[in-house]
Enzyme design. Structure first.
Site, PDB file in Angstrom:
ATOM      1  CB  SER A  83      -0.876   0.003   1.267  1.00  0.00           C
ATOM      2  OG  SER A  83      -1.531   1.246   1.457  1.00  0.00           O
ATOM      3  CE1 TYR A 124      -4.433  -2.192   4.769  1.00  0.00           C
ATOM      4  CE2 TYR A 124      -3.363  -0.107   4.252  1.00  0.00           C
ATOM      5  CZ  TYR A 124      -3.971  -1.280   3.837  1.00  0.00           C
ATOM      6  OH  TYR A 124      -4.109  -1.539   2.488  1.00  0.00           O
TER       7      TYR A 124
END
Length: 252
Positions: free
Chosen positions: A139, A152
Protein backbone atom coordinates in the site's frame (compact mmCIF):
# COMPACT_ATOMS: atom_id res chain seq x y z
CA UNK A 1 0.43 -13.77 -28.37
CA UNK A 2 -1.25 -13.31 -24.99
CA UNK A 3 0.89 -11.84 -22.24
CA UNK A 4 0.31 -14.74 -19.81
CA UNK A 5 -0.11 -17.54 -22.31
CA UNK A 6 -0.36 -20.81 -20.36
CA UNK A 7 0.74 -19.34 -17.01
CA UNK A 8 -1.03 -20.47 -13.83
CA UNK A 9 -1.58 -17.77 -11.20
CA UNK A 10 -2.96 -18.19 -7.68
CA UNK A 11 -4.61 -15.12 -6.16
CA UNK A 12 -5.31 -14.85 -2.44
CA UNK A 13 -8.26 -12.57 -1.79
CA UNK A 14 -9.21 -13.40 -5.36
CA UNK A 15 -12.99 -13.33 -4.87
CA UNK A 16 -13.37 -9.54 -4.81
CA UNK A 17 -11.68 -6.19 -5.33
CA UNK A 18 -8.20 -6.05 -6.82
CA UNK A 19 -7.83 -9.83 -6.64
CA UNK A 20 -10.98 -10.49 -8.67
CA UNK A 21 -10.13 -7.92 -11.36
CA UNK A 22 -6.64 -9.39 -11.63
CA UNK A 23 -8.07 -12.91 -12.01
CA UNK A 24 -10.25 -11.73 -14.90
CA UNK A 25 -7.27 -10.04 -16.55
CA UNK A 26 -5.08 -13.12 -16.11
CA UNK A 27 -7.61 -15.20 -18.02
CA UNK A 28 -8.14 -12.57 -20.73
CA UNK A 29 -4.37 -12.64 -21.28
CA UNK A 30 -4.28 -16.40 -21.78
CA UNK A 31 -3.51 -17.56 -18.24
CA UNK A 32 -5.26 -19.74 -15.67
CA UNK A 33 -6.55 -18.15 -12.47
CA UNK A 34 -6.83 -19.97 -9.15
CA UNK A 35 -9.11 -17.90 -6.92
CA UNK A 36 -8.21 -18.55 -3.28
CA UNK A 37 -10.47 -16.97 -0.68
CA UNK A 38 -12.58 -17.54 2.44
CA UNK A 39 -15.65 -16.30 0.56
CA UNK A 40 -16.65 -19.55 -1.11
CA UNK A 41 -19.83 -18.22 -2.71
CA UNK A 42 -18.15 -15.32 -4.50
CA UNK A 43 -15.04 -17.32 -5.27
CA UNK A 44 -16.90 -20.18 -6.91
CA UNK A 45 -19.07 -17.73 -8.83
CA UNK A 46 -15.99 -15.99 -10.25
CA UNK A 47 -14.34 -19.31 -11.11
CA UNK A 48 -17.52 -20.25 -12.97
CA UNK A 49 -17.46 -16.93 -14.83
CA UNK A 50 -13.92 -17.71 -15.98
CA UNK A 51 -14.91 -21.12 -17.33
CA UNK A 52 -12.25 -23.78 -17.73
CA UNK A 53 -9.52 -21.23 -17.06
CA UNK A 54 -10.77 -20.56 -13.52
CA UNK A 55 -10.59 -22.67 -10.38
CA UNK A 56 -11.52 -22.02 -6.74
CA UNK A 57 -9.66 -23.06 -3.60
CA UNK A 58 -10.83 -22.29 -0.06
CA UNK A 59 -8.11 -20.36 1.77
CA UNK A 60 -7.63 -18.85 5.21
CA UNK A 61 -4.40 -16.93 4.62
CA UNK A 62 -3.41 -17.14 8.29
CA UNK A 63 -3.29 -20.95 8.18
CA UNK A 64 -0.13 -22.61 6.84
CA UNK A 65 -1.81 -25.93 6.08
CA UNK A 66 -4.55 -24.12 4.15
CA UNK A 67 -1.89 -22.45 2.00
CA UNK A 68 -0.25 -25.79 1.29
CA UNK A 69 -3.61 -27.26 0.27
CA UNK A 70 -4.42 -24.30 -1.99
CA UNK A 71 -1.07 -24.47 -3.80
CA UNK A 72 -1.38 -28.24 -4.15
CA UNK A 73 -4.89 -27.77 -5.51
CA UNK A 74 -3.62 -25.31 -8.13
CA UNK A 75 -0.90 -27.71 -9.23
CA UNK A 76 -3.33 -30.66 -9.30
CA UNK A 77 -5.82 -28.70 -11.42
CA UNK A 78 -3.47 -27.03 -13.90
CA UNK A 79 -0.18 -28.94 -13.56
CA UNK A 80 2.05 -26.09 -12.36
CA UNK A 81 2.25 -22.73 -10.57
CA UNK A 82 3.82 -19.74 -12.30
CA UNK A 83 2.52 -16.79 -10.31
CA UNK A 84 1.20 -15.76 -6.92
CA UNK A 85 -0.67 -12.56 -6.11
CA UNK A 86 -0.98 -11.93 -2.37
CA UNK A 87 -4.04 -9.67 -2.51
CA UNK A 88 -5.92 -10.69 0.65
CA UNK A 89 -6.02 -7.85 3.15
CA UNK A 90 -7.97 -6.13 5.90
CA UNK A 91 -7.84 -2.65 7.39
CA UNK A 92 -8.94 -1.07 10.66
CA UNK A 93 -9.03 2.64 11.43
CA UNK A 94 -7.04 3.22 14.62
CA UNK A 95 -4.18 5.14 16.22
CA UNK A 96 -1.53 3.92 18.64
CA UNK A 97 -3.79 4.97 21.54
CA UNK A 98 -7.02 3.32 20.46
CA UNK A 99 -5.76 0.20 18.69
CA UNK A 100 -6.62 -2.95 20.63
CA UNK A 101 -4.25 -5.88 20.77
CA UNK A 102 -6.90 -8.02 19.07
CA UNK A 103 -7.22 -5.60 16.14
CA UNK A 104 -3.46 -5.26 15.77
CA UNK A 105 -3.05 -9.02 15.67
CA UNK A 106 -5.92 -9.50 13.21
CA UNK A 107 -4.63 -6.92 10.73
CA UNK A 108 -1.05 -8.18 10.90
CA UNK A 109 -2.10 -11.84 10.80
CA UNK A 110 -3.97 -11.34 7.52
CA UNK A 111 -1.76 -8.75 5.83
CA UNK A 112 1.76 -9.64 6.98
CA UNK A 113 1.62 -13.23 8.22
CA UNK A 114 -0.66 -14.22 5.35
CA UNK A 115 1.78 -12.79 2.81
CA UNK A 116 4.70 -14.60 4.46
CA UNK A 117 2.86 -17.93 4.34
CA UNK A 118 1.86 -17.37 0.73
CA UNK A 119 5.41 -16.60 -0.33
CA UNK A 120 6.73 -19.65 1.54
CA UNK A 121 4.23 -22.01 -0.10
CA UNK A 122 4.74 -20.52 -3.56
CA UNK A 123 8.55 -20.65 -3.45
CA UNK A 124 8.38 -24.34 -2.52
CA UNK A 125 6.15 -25.03 -5.52
CA UNK A 126 7.93 -22.81 -8.05
CA UNK A 127 11.62 -23.41 -7.35
CA UNK A 128 11.77 -26.79 -9.00
CA UNK A 129 9.61 -26.00 -12.01
CA UNK A 130 11.34 -23.12 -13.76
CA UNK A 131 10.55 -20.29 -11.38
CA UNK A 132 7.82 -17.67 -11.47
CA UNK A 133 6.65 -14.31 -10.20
CA UNK A 134 5.28 -13.32 -6.79
CA UNK A 135 3.40 -10.04 -6.47
CA UNK A 136 2.67 -8.81 -2.95
CA UNK A 137 0.03 -6.12 -2.54
CA UNK A 138 1.32 -3.58 -0.04
CA UNK A 139 0.00 0.00 0.00
CA UNK A 140 1.06 3.63 -0.11
CA UNK A 141 0.75 3.21 3.66
CA UNK A 142 3.63 0.76 3.44
CA UNK A 143 5.73 3.67 2.17
CA UNK A 144 4.52 6.48 4.43
CA UNK A 145 2.75 6.72 7.76
CA UNK A 146 -0.80 7.69 8.69
CA UNK A 147 -1.83 8.47 12.25
CA UNK A 148 -5.29 6.98 11.66
CA UNK A 149 -4.12 3.58 10.34
CA UNK A 150 -1.37 2.42 12.68
CA UNK A 151 -1.90 -1.34 12.48
CA UNK A 152 -2.42 -1.23 8.72
CA UNK A 153 0.75 0.82 8.18
CA UNK A 154 2.75 -1.63 10.28
CA UNK A 155 1.43 -4.61 8.33
CA UNK A 156 1.97 -3.10 4.90
CA UNK A 157 5.46 -1.90 5.83
CA UNK A 158 6.22 -5.48 6.78
CA UNK A 159 4.99 -6.67 3.37
CA UNK A 160 7.33 -4.18 1.65
CA UNK A 161 10.49 -5.50 3.32
CA UNK A 162 9.38 -9.13 3.32
CA UNK A 163 9.15 -8.77 -0.46
CA UNK A 164 12.75 -7.59 -0.73
CA UNK A 165 14.03 -10.41 1.46
CA UNK A 166 12.18 -13.06 -0.56
CA UNK A 167 13.44 -11.52 -3.81
CA UNK A 168 17.06 -11.51 -2.67
CA UNK A 169 16.93 -15.08 -1.36
CA UNK A 170 15.40 -16.43 -4.56
CA UNK A 171 17.92 -14.50 -6.67
CA UNK A 172 20.87 -15.78 -4.65
CA UNK A 173 19.57 -19.34 -4.91
CA UNK A 174 19.03 -18.94 -8.68
CA UNK A 175 15.46 -20.21 -8.40
CA UNK A 176 14.19 -18.02 -11.24
CA UNK A 177 11.55 -16.58 -8.90
CA UNK A 178 10.98 -12.82 -8.84
CA UNK A 179 9.16 -11.03 -6.01
CA UNK A 180 7.89 -7.45 -6.18
CA UNK A 181 5.46 -5.29 -4.22
CA UNK A 182 2.63 -3.11 -5.53
CA UNK A 183 1.63 -0.02 -3.54
CA UNK A 184 -1.86 1.21 -4.42
CA UNK A 185 -3.42 4.42 -3.22
CA UNK A 186 -7.08 4.36 -2.18
CA UNK A 187 -8.86 2.05 -4.61
CA UNK A 188 -12.64 1.92 -4.98
CA UNK A 189 -13.19 -1.57 -3.58
CA UNK A 190 -15.37 -3.07 -0.80
CA UNK A 191 -12.42 -2.74 1.60
CA UNK A 192 -12.74 1.06 1.78
CA UNK A 193 -16.55 1.18 1.71
CA UNK A 194 -16.81 2.11 5.43
CA UNK A 195 -14.46 5.07 4.90
CA UNK A 196 -16.49 6.26 1.92
CA UNK A 197 -19.63 6.33 4.05
CA UNK A 198 -18.01 8.24 6.92
CA UNK A 199 -17.76 12.01 7.27
CA UNK A 200 -14.42 13.85 7.55
CA UNK A 201 -15.03 17.33 8.96
CA UNK A 202 -17.12 19.16 6.38
CA UNK A 203 -16.54 16.54 3.66
CA UNK A 204 -17.94 13.10 3.12
CA UNK A 205 -15.49 10.23 3.13
CA UNK A 206 -15.37 9.81 -0.63
CA UNK A 207 -14.55 13.47 -1.27
CA UNK A 208 -11.89 13.47 1.44
CA UNK A 209 -10.17 10.40 0.01
CA UNK A 210 -10.42 11.67 -3.56
CA UNK A 211 -8.74 14.93 -2.62
CA UNK A 212 -5.77 13.07 -1.13
CA UNK A 213 -4.82 12.09 -4.69
CA UNK A 214 -3.46 14.80 -7.02
CA UNK A 215 -5.40 13.18 -9.89
CA UNK A 216 -8.56 14.00 -7.93
CA UNK A 217 -10.18 10.58 -7.80
CA UNK A 218 -9.98 7.10 -6.34
CA UNK A 219 -8.19 4.39 -8.23
CA UNK A 220 -10.02 1.58 -10.00
CA UNK A 221 -9.25 -2.10 -9.35
CA UNK A 222 -8.52 -2.71 -13.02
CA UNK A 223 -5.78 -0.05 -12.93
CA UNK A 224 -3.93 -1.94 -10.20
CA UNK A 225 -4.60 -5.23 -12.01
CA UNK A 226 -2.84 -3.86 -15.09
CA UNK A 227 0.30 -3.20 -13.05
CA UNK A 228 0.12 -6.67 -11.50
CA UNK A 229 -0.22 -8.16 -14.99
CA UNK A 230 3.05 -6.52 -16.03
CA UNK A 231 4.82 -8.05 -13.03
CA UNK A 232 3.38 -11.51 -13.69
CA UNK A 233 4.36 -11.38 -17.33
CA UNK A 234 7.74 -11.90 -19.00
CA UNK A 235 7.85 -8.15 -19.69
CA UNK A 236 9.22 -7.60 -16.17
CA UNK A 237 11.91 -10.28 -16.03
CA UNK A 238 14.61 -7.86 -14.81
CA UNK A 239 12.47 -6.52 -11.95
CA UNK A 240 12.71 -8.09 -8.52
CA UNK A 241 12.66 -6.73 -4.98
CA UNK A 242 11.16 -3.51 -6.31
CA UNK A 243 8.24 -1.25 -5.36
CA UNK A 244 5.64 -0.36 -7.97
CA UNK A 245 3.38 2.53 -7.01
CA UNK A 246 -0.15 3.05 -8.36
CA UNK A 247 -1.52 5.93 -6.31
CA UNK A 248 -2.71 8.84 -8.45
CA UNK A 249 0.26 10.89 -7.27
CA UNK A 250 -0.48 10.56 -3.53
CA UNK A 251 3.07 9.78 -2.45
CA UNK A 252 4.49 12.46 -4.76
Amino acid sequence: MSRLDGKVVLLSGGASGIGAETARLVVREGGRAVIADRDEERGRALAGELGGSGHFETLDVTNEAAWQRAVAGAVDRFGRLDGLVNAAGVGVRNSIEDCSLADYRRVNDVNALGTFLGCKAAVAAMKGSGGGSIVNISSVLGLRGASYAMAYCASKGAVRLLTKSVALHCAQMRYGIRCNSVHPGYIDTPMIAPALAASMGNMDGRQWLEELHPLGRLGRPEEVAAMILFLLSDESTFSTGSEFVCDGGLTA
